[in-house]
Write a protein that holds these residues in place. Structure first.
Motif, PDB file in Angstrom:
ATOM      1  N   MET A   1       0.830  -1.200   0.000  1.00 50.62           N
ATOM      2  CA  MET A   1       0.000   0.000   0.000  1.00 50.62           C
ATOM      3  C   MET A   1       0.863   1.247   0.000  1.00 50.62           C
ATOM      4  SD  MET A   1      -2.855  -1.152   2.833  1.00 50.62           S
ATOM      5  CE  MET A   1      -1.928  -2.358   3.782  1.00 50.62           C
ATOM      6  N   GLY A   2       0.372   2.307  -0.633  1.00 49.83           N
ATOM      7  CA  GLY A   2       1.095   3.568  -0.623  1.00 49.83           C
ATOM      8  C   GLY A   2       0.394   4.610  -1.471  1.00 49.83           C
ATOM      9  N   PHE A   3       0.866   5.857  -1.373  1.00 53.23           N
ATOM     10  CA  PHE A   3       0.290   6.962  -2.127  1.00 53.23           C
ATOM     11  C   PHE A   3       1.017   7.133  -3.458  1.00 53.23           C
ATOM     12  CE2 PHE A   3      -0.915   8.141   2.218  1.00 53.23           C
ATOM     13  CZ  PHE A   3      -2.257   8.426   2.026  1.00 53.23           C
ATOM     14  N   VAL A   4       0.244   7.457  -4.494  1.00 51.89           N
ATOM     15  CA  VAL A   4       0.792   7.686  -5.828  1.00 51.89           C
ATOM     16  C   VAL A   4       0.089   8.904  -6.429  1.00 51.89           C
ATOM     17  CG1 VAL A   4       1.015   6.783  -8.171  1.00 51.89           C
ATOM     18  CG2 VAL A   4       1.331   5.255  -6.222  1.00 51.89           C
ATOM     19  N   THR A   5       0.875   9.815  -7.025  1.00 53.16           N
ATOM     20  CA  THR A   5       0.299  10.951  -7.749  1.00 53.16           C
ATOM     21  C   THR A   5       0.542  10.756  -9.237  1.00 53.16           C
ATOM     22  OG1 THR A   5       0.622  12.473  -5.900  1.00 53.16           O
ATOM     23  CG2 THR A   5       0.330  13.443  -8.080  1.00 53.16           C
TER      24      THR A   5
ATOM     25  N   LEU B   1      -1.065  12.129 -13.143  1.00 54.13           N
ATOM     26  CA  LEU B   1      -1.986  12.965 -13.913  1.00 54.13           C
ATOM     27  C   LEU B   1      -2.819  13.867 -12.996  1.00 54.13           C
ATOM     28  CD1 LEU B   1      -3.202  10.370 -16.562  1.00 54.13           C
ATOM     29  CD2 LEU B   1      -1.395  12.100 -16.798  1.00 54.13           C
ATOM     30  N   SER B   2      -2.137  14.502 -12.050  1.00 53.79           N
ATOM     31  CA  SER B   2      -2.766  15.482 -11.151  1.00 53.79           C
ATOM     32  C   SER B   2      -3.797  14.884 -10.205  1.00 53.79           C
ATOM     33  CB  SER B   2      -3.414  16.628 -11.951  1.00 53.79           C
ATOM     34  OG  SER B   2      -2.437  17.275 -12.740  1.00 53.79           O
ATOM     35  N   ILE B   3      -3.765  13.575 -10.024  1.00 52.63           N
ATOM     36  CA  ILE B   3      -4.666  12.926  -9.078  1.00 52.63           C
ATOM     37  C   ILE B   3      -3.822  12.086  -8.119  1.00 52.63           C
ATOM     38  CG2 ILE B   3      -6.534  11.258  -8.749  1.00 52.63           C
ATOM     39  CD1 ILE B   3      -7.519  13.787 -10.001  1.00 52.63           C
ATOM     40  N   THR B   4      -4.004  12.273  -6.809  1.00 53.77           N
ATOM     41  CA  THR B   4      -3.310  11.465  -5.815  1.00 53.77           C
ATOM     42  C   THR B   4      -4.245  10.385  -5.308  1.00 53.77           C
ATOM     43  OG1 THR B   4      -1.918  13.321  -5.131  1.00 53.77           O
ATOM     44  CG2 THR B   4      -2.108  11.482  -3.603  1.00 53.77           C
ATOM     45  N   THR B   5      -3.765   9.154  -5.344  1.00 50.90           N
ATOM     46  CA  THR B   5      -4.574   8.026  -4.886  1.00 50.90           C
ATOM     47  C   THR B   5      -3.809   7.223  -3.847  1.00 50.90           C
ATOM     48  OG1 THR B   5      -3.755   6.622  -6.686  1.00 50.90           O
ATOM     49  CG2 THR B   5      -5.831   7.800  -7.055  1.00 50.90           C
ATOM     50  N   PHE B   6      -4.558   6.514  -3.014  1.00 49.84           N
ATOM     51  CA  PHE B   6      -3.979   5.538  -2.096  1.00 49.84           C
ATOM     52  C   PHE B   6      -4.201   4.174  -2.738  1.00 49.84           C
ATOM     53  CE2 PHE B   6      -4.346   2.644   1.604  1.00 49.84           C
ATOM     54  CZ  PHE B   6      -3.082   2.841   2.129  1.00 49.84           C
ATOM     55  N   ASN B   7      -3.096   3.555  -3.169  1.00 46.01           N
ATOM     56  CA  ASN B   7      -3.180   2.303  -3.924  1.00 46.01           C
ATOM     57  C   ASN B   7      -2.936   1.090  -3.038  1.00 46.01           C
ATOM     58  OD1 ASN B   7      -3.525   3.969  -6.089  1.00 46.01           O
ATOM     59  ND2 ASN B   7      -1.676   3.357  -7.183  1.00 46.01           N
ATOM     60  N   ILE B   8      -3.707   0.055  -3.288  1.00 41.97           N
ATOM     61  CA  ILE B   8      -3.522  -1.240  -2.623  1.00 41.97           C
ATOM     62  C   ILE B   8      -3.325  -2.272  -3.730  1.00 41.97           C
ATOM     63  CG2 ILE B   8      -4.515  -2.929  -1.034  1.00 41.97           C
ATOM     64  CD1 ILE B   8      -6.297  -0.654   0.048  1.00 41.97           C
ATOM     65  N   VAL B   9      -2.144  -2.897  -3.746  1.00 36.96           N
ATOM     66  CA  VAL B   9      -1.753  -3.768  -4.857  1.00 36.96           C
ATOM     67  C   VAL B   9      -1.422  -5.158  -4.315  1.00 36.96           C
ATOM     68  CG1 VAL B   9      -0.205  -4.018  -6.827  1.00 36.96           C
ATOM     69  CG2 VAL B   9      -0.733  -1.728  -5.945  1.00 36.96           C
ATOM     70  N   GLY B  10      -1.909  -6.199  -5.028  1.00 38.56           N
ATOM     71  CA  GLY B  10      -1.634  -7.562  -4.591  1.00 38.56           C
ATOM     72  C   GLY B  10      -1.387  -8.500  -5.756  1.00 38.56           C
TER      73      GLY B  10
END
Length: 412
Positions: free
Chosen positions: A324-328, A330-339
């Protein structure tokens, strides 16, 4: 009619212990009786235990977003969307440019005041301001680490601050200054360090009182890429040997460390050499002073050349095998959960944190567990311990060299 003040103390403690973390300040301000009770050892332990009860698939973290800190809880449920609970904003007035976590304490570097740092226990609302001997002239000039010496019955907290960087890349001239602050003695000390390693502006992580960084071997003809880690031991106040990572990093790769439940280290390798972007994460199975063993935890190909987890900060949830972590992007910041098997959830800040920020100028996160640690304060009415003549001389020399190098360097 029975009022809450008429109830037995243990029952009042049980009732108040169910109040969420973010409202504890209001509880303490309600009345003197609740303020005293909330600071008692029995209540604090009960409240911490409830806050720290980790359900399967659950993680608590501190998120740093645009100079503010937020407490979050993430719950992963099988066959359902993840639940991200916003527990509240931690800082109210000050802005924080960097934050470092150790044992429930936060070391905060201030955005608008380069003369001091703040050590903070968010659970108690307790802080200690520490005056720096040398102001931080630039955002990335100093590196920091918070840790402790375990003395059996208690822990002695310290923090490390250092500059280790080139003054002139053409001549390979360097400036080094390593110093440590001891909370017990309220004093600074310059360390004798001759580094055989290089730490490339990476964020260190604390594990069991010591701090680890990605590092490379130090060579005059050019430093190798991060393919090791190095540990600073706060008991001996010294660095250990370089410990090999389980992979070879390339020139376009990034290496980042994280802590797993304050029990293990995790390392993220993000690379995109001549092919699709991908990342892999390894977790320690054994870590000692001169030996570390790793096991591969997760490997994910990133579609469309868009990073799913970045080098700014990440953490992992072992049971559900996700990162999990934050990614910015295209001007949008998201909190991503990857598995595994293509599992991906992207949650916008507005949705997961309930704050009106579409795109963060900076965002990262670290795992967090509330702590009963009391921050030791300087004794009231006592003067700060005087520096020895030798220490004062070493500090003055470093200050003079730093000012001179800053004037001639293009990079500071």
């Amino acid at each position: 009619m029975t009022k809450i003040f008429d109830l037995p103390t243990n029952l009042v403690e049980e009732i108040l212990s169910k109040i969420p973390f973010k409202y504890m300040r209001e509880v303490r301000l309600t009345c003197k009786q609740w303020d005293t009770l909330s600071k008692s050892r029995s209540f604090s332990k009960m409240h911490i235990d409830k806050l720290s009860e980790i359900r399967e698939g659950e993680s608590m973290m501190v998120a740093w977003i645009d100079y503010d800190l937020y407490l979050m809880r993430v719950l992963l449920v099988d066959n359902e969307d993840p639940i991200v609970e916003w527990k509240g904003k931690l800082n109210q007035q000050i802005k924080i440019s960097k934050v470092f976590h150790c044992d429930g304490l936060l070391l905060c570097v201030l955005k608008d005041d380069a003369t001091k740092v703040i050590v903070w226990n968010p659970y108690w609302g307790q802080t200690r301001s520490i005056e720096c001997r040398c102001p931080s002239y630039g955002y990335n000039m100093f590196s920091y680490a918070l840790g402790y010496e375990d003395k059996g019955s208690c822990r002695s907290y310290k923090f490390l601050r250092f500059i280790d960087r080139y003054v002139d890349y053409a001549t390979r001239d360097e400036f080094l200054w390593y110093e440590i602050y001891d909370f017990d003695s309220s004093s600074w000390k310059t360390l004798d360090v001759t580094p055989h390693w290089r730490i490339q502006f990476c964020h260190g992580v604390c594990l069991k009182g010591n701090t680890y960084w990605p590092a490379s071997q130090r060579k005059r003809e050019g430093d190798v890429l991060n393919d090791h880690i190095i540990c600073f031991d706060f008991t001996s106040e010294s660095f250990g040997p370089l410990l090999r990572l389980p992979f070879d990093a390339g020139y376009c790769d990034y290496v980042t460390l994280s802590c797993v439940r304050e029990e293990k280290l995790a390392v993220l390798l993000t690379h995109n050499e001549a092919g699709p972007m991908e990342f892999e994460i390894w977790i320690t199975t054994k870590i000692e002073a001169e030996n570390v063993l790793w096991s591969k935890f997760l490997r994910v190909l990133e579609p469309d050349l868009a990073p799913l987890i970045t080098c700014n900060g990440f953490f992992v949830e072992e049971e559900n095998k996700v990162a999990m972590g934050f990614v910015t992007d295209l001007s949008i910041t998201t909190f991503n959960i990857v598995g595994e098997a293509g599992y991906l959830k992207k949650l916008k800040l507005v949705e997961c944190l309930e704050i009106d920020i579409q795109c963060a100028r900076g965002a990262n996160a670290c795992s967090y567990v509330p702590s009963l640690v009391q921050i030791k304060q300087p004794a009231s009415g006592t003067k700060r311990k005087e520096q020895s003549d030798l220490e004062k001389q070493r500090c003055d020399q470093n200050m003079s060299r730093l000012v001179a190098f800053k004037k001639r360097s293009k990079f500071w």
